[in-house]
Design a protein around this motif. Structure first.
Motif, short mmCIF file in Angstrom:
data_model
loop_
_atom_site.label_atom_id
_atom_site.label_comp_id
_atom_site.label_asym_id
_atom_site.label_seq_id
_atom_site.Cartn_x
_atom_site.Cartn_y
_atom_site.Cartn_z
N MET A 1 0.82 -1.20 0.00
CA MET A 1 0.00 0.00 0.00
C MET A 1 0.86 1.26 0.00
O MET A 1 0.54 2.25 -0.65
N PHE A 2 1.98 1.21 0.73
CA PHE A 2 2.89 2.35 0.74
C PHE A 2 3.54 2.54 -0.62
O PHE A 2 3.65 3.66 -1.13
N VAL A 3 3.98 1.43 -1.24
CA VAL A 3 4.59 1.50 -2.56
C VAL A 3 3.59 2.02 -3.59
O VAL A 3 3.92 2.85 -4.44
N SER A 4 2.36 1.54 -3.49
CA SER A 4 1.32 2.00 -4.42
C SER A 4 1.11 3.50 -4.30
O SER A 4 0.95 4.21 -5.30
N TRP A 5 1.11 3.99 -3.07
CA TRP A 5 0.95 5.43 -2.86
C TRP A 5 2.12 6.19 -3.47
O TRP A 5 1.94 7.22 -4.13
N GLN A 6 3.35 5.66 -3.27
CA GLN A 6 4.54 6.31 -3.83
C GLN A 6 4.48 6.40 -5.34
O GLN A 6 4.95 7.37 -5.94
N LEU A 7 3.90 5.39 -5.98
CA LEU A 7 3.86 5.34 -7.44
C LEU A 7 2.76 6.20 -8.05
O LEU A 7 2.76 6.46 -9.26
N LYS A 8 1.81 6.64 -7.22
CA LYS A 8 0.73 7.47 -7.74
C LYS A 8 1.28 8.83 -8.18
O LYS A 8 2.12 9.42 -7.49
N PRO A 9 0.82 9.35 -9.31
CA PRO A 9 1.31 10.65 -9.77
C PRO A 9 0.80 11.78 -8.88
O PRO A 9 -0.31 11.72 -8.35
N LYS A 10 1.61 12.81 -8.75
CA LYS A 10 1.19 13.99 -8.01
C LYS A 10 0.27 14.84 -8.87
O LYS A 10 0.33 14.81 -10.10
N LYS A 11 -0.60 15.60 -8.18
CA LYS A 11 -1.56 16.45 -8.87
C LYS A 11 -1.46 17.86 -8.29
O LYS A 11 -1.71 18.06 -7.11
N GLU A 12 -1.09 18.81 -9.12
CA GLU A 12 -0.90 20.17 -8.64
C GLU A 12 -2.24 20.83 -8.34
O GLU A 12 -3.12 20.87 -9.19
N LEU A 13 -2.37 21.29 -7.11
CA LEU A 13 -3.57 22.01 -6.69
C LEU A 13 -3.13 23.11 -5.73
O LEU A 13 -2.63 22.82 -4.64
N LYS A 14 -3.30 24.33 -6.14
CA LYS A 14 -2.81 25.47 -5.35
C LYS A 14 -3.86 25.85 -4.32
O LYS A 14 -4.91 26.40 -4.66
N ILE A 15 -3.59 25.53 -3.07
CA ILE A 15 -4.57 25.72 -2.00
C ILE A 15 -3.96 26.57 -0.89
O ILE A 15 -2.80 26.39 -0.51
N ALA A 16 -4.74 27.52 -0.39
CA ALA A 16 -4.34 28.32 0.76
C ALA A 16 -5.20 27.91 1.96
O ALA A 16 -6.43 27.89 1.87
N VAL A 17 -4.54 27.57 3.05
CA VAL A 17 -5.21 27.21 4.30
C VAL A 17 -5.03 28.36 5.28
O VAL A 17 -3.92 28.88 5.42
N ILE A 18 -6.09 28.78 5.92
CA ILE A 18 -6.01 29.81 6.96
C ILE A 18 -6.44 29.19 8.27
O ILE A 18 -7.57 28.72 8.40
N ASP A 19 -5.53 29.18 9.23
CA ASP A 19 -5.79 28.57 10.54
C ASP A 19 -5.15 29.46 11.61
O ASP A 19 -3.93 29.62 11.64
N LYS A 20 -5.96 30.00 12.49
CA LYS A 20 -5.47 30.93 13.51
C LYS A 20 -5.48 30.34 14.91
O LYS A 20 -5.34 31.07 15.89
N THR A 21 -5.66 29.02 15.01
CA THR A 21 -5.74 28.37 16.33
C THR A 21 -4.76 27.21 16.40
O THR A 21 -5.13 26.07 16.64
N VAL A 22 -3.49 27.51 16.19
CA VAL A 22 -2.46 26.48 16.12
C VAL A 22 -1.59 26.57 17.36
O VAL A 22 -0.66 27.37 17.45
N LEU A 23 -1.89 25.73 18.35
CA LEU A 23 -1.14 25.76 19.61
C LEU A 23 0.17 25.00 19.54
O LEU A 23 1.10 25.27 20.30
N THR A 24 0.26 24.02 18.63
CA THR A 24 1.49 23.22 18.49
C THR A 24 1.82 23.07 17.01
O THR A 24 0.97 23.28 16.14
#
Length: 364
Positions: free
Chosen positions: A1-24
């Motif tokens: 399953m790990f090898v299968s994941w490694q072989l999967k092609p990457k997909k470019e998706l430009k995403i911005a995450v906004i999170d203001k409650t990051v204690l760690t």
């Protein structure tokens, strides 16, 4: 399953995450989204996968109670426009913020204290407006517009997306016995006593309801509730669209949102009250059921609001690197614990958000 994941092609998706409650640096408040991004191999333009600890805007914790803030407040109009042009997706998760006692005192009992940082800013609202105009995908959730977001910004957001916050938030607690459950915020106990003749007559489970005005009410299991925990209910058409179950317990924070008919309600919350519980909800003007996921996905704009703290789940990031791990999701959570949140991730949040992102990516 790990090898299968490694072989999967990457997909470019430009995403911005906004999170203001990051204690760690673990970034629990947006970790569930990163799990999905990594599992599906969505990547940045430089082909790197998204980092939980680095790839977001908001509050960044450092060692020895130091921190820095990287957000949009210093962007001018041209920079905001350029950012909106570059992005495909924006996800606003926990904007509740950081408070002094939580940050400096390692206080997890929820005592009220001074705000250090939090709430939606006017610049972030402007970015949402730009992305809406460009039909980019907008994902938002619980505490996007609740305090400490200003009422002006909230009203503009509501008008922009056809929503209305009732002012109420709530959460299930597996025990309201203050000696047994240390997760009950201190302010919940003190405020309830102050408003109810210094009484705290609870020892079973229940649902705490809090209004922005400070009013606080509690639905007690057996006294007011026929079933302990709220449930998320989904119509058959949406079960098929998103691969989500018909009925699933939800044991964390939620907000009571109202929506215009121009929006689609994918799922609703149902609180199973008895006659006494019904009368309490009616007196508070809380409808039952009420929306859990609100959608507007059309030619004019693409928007979702998750009416709960959906992105904050105890998931193991390492499992995101195993292709097909979701087929074994029934192994990932206890079946007899009403308070656990892992099942919500595996059975609802993961298929819902994965489907939303896939459908949008395929349309680009």
């Amino acid at each position: 399953m790990f090898v299968s994941w490694q072989l999967k092609p990457k997909k470019e998706l430009k995403i911005a995450v906004i999170d203001k409650t990051v204690l760690t640096t673990d970034g629990d408040e947006h970790g569930s989204l990163n799990w999905i991004l990594n599992n599906n191999k969505y990547c940045k333009p430089n082909r790197d996968l998204y980092s939980v600890s680095e790839d977001y805007y908001g509050f960044f914790p450092k060692e020895n109670k130091k921190y820095f803030i990287n957000d949009l407040d210093n962007f001018d109009d041209v920079q905001l426009k350029n950012l909106a042009d570059r992005l495909d997706v924006i996800y606003m998760t926990d904007l509740y913020g950081i408070y002094s006692k939580d940050w400096y005192s390692d206080n997890y009992r929820g005592e009220r204290s001074q705000l250090i940082y939090g709430g939606m800013s006017r610049k972030e609202l402007s970015l949402l407006n730009l992305m809406k105009f460009q039909q980019k995908l907008i994902l938002t959730e619980f505490n996007t517009i609740a305090p400490p977001t200003s009422r002006i910004v909230r009203t503009q957001f509501e008008s922009m997306f056809g929503l209305k916050w009732s002012g109420w938030t709530g959460r299930y607690f597996y025990s309201l016995d203050t000696t047994a459950n240390k997760e009950i915020p201190v302010w919940v106990i003190s405020d309830y006593k102050e408003q109810h003749q210094n009484r705290w007559p609870f020892s079973r489970s229940g649902i705490v309801l809090v209004h922005e005005s400070g009013r606080l009410e509690i639905l007690d299991y057996k006294t007011d509730l026929k079933e302990e925990v709220p449930y998320i209910i989904s119509a058959e058409i949406n079960q098929k669209r998103f691969g989500i179950p018909k009925k699933l317990k939800y044991s964390y924070w939620f907000d009571v949102m109202l929506t215009k008919r121009s929006n689609n309600v994918i799922s609703v919350y149902q609180i199973f009250t008895n006659t006494r519980g019904d009368s309490i909800l009616q007196s508070l003007n809380i409808p039952n059921p009420f929306p859990a996921v609100i959608e507007h996905y059309d030619k004019d704009y693409k928007f979702y609001y998750f009416c709960g703290d959906f992105c904050d789940n105890p998931v193991k990031m390492i499992l995101s690197k195993f292709w097909g791990i979701t087929k074994f999701r029934w192994l990932m959570y206890p079946s007899n614990d009403l308070a656990e949140r892992e099942s919500f991730f595996w059975l609802y949040y993961q298929p819902l958000v994965s489907t939303i992102l896939k459908n949008y990516y395929d349309s680009l």
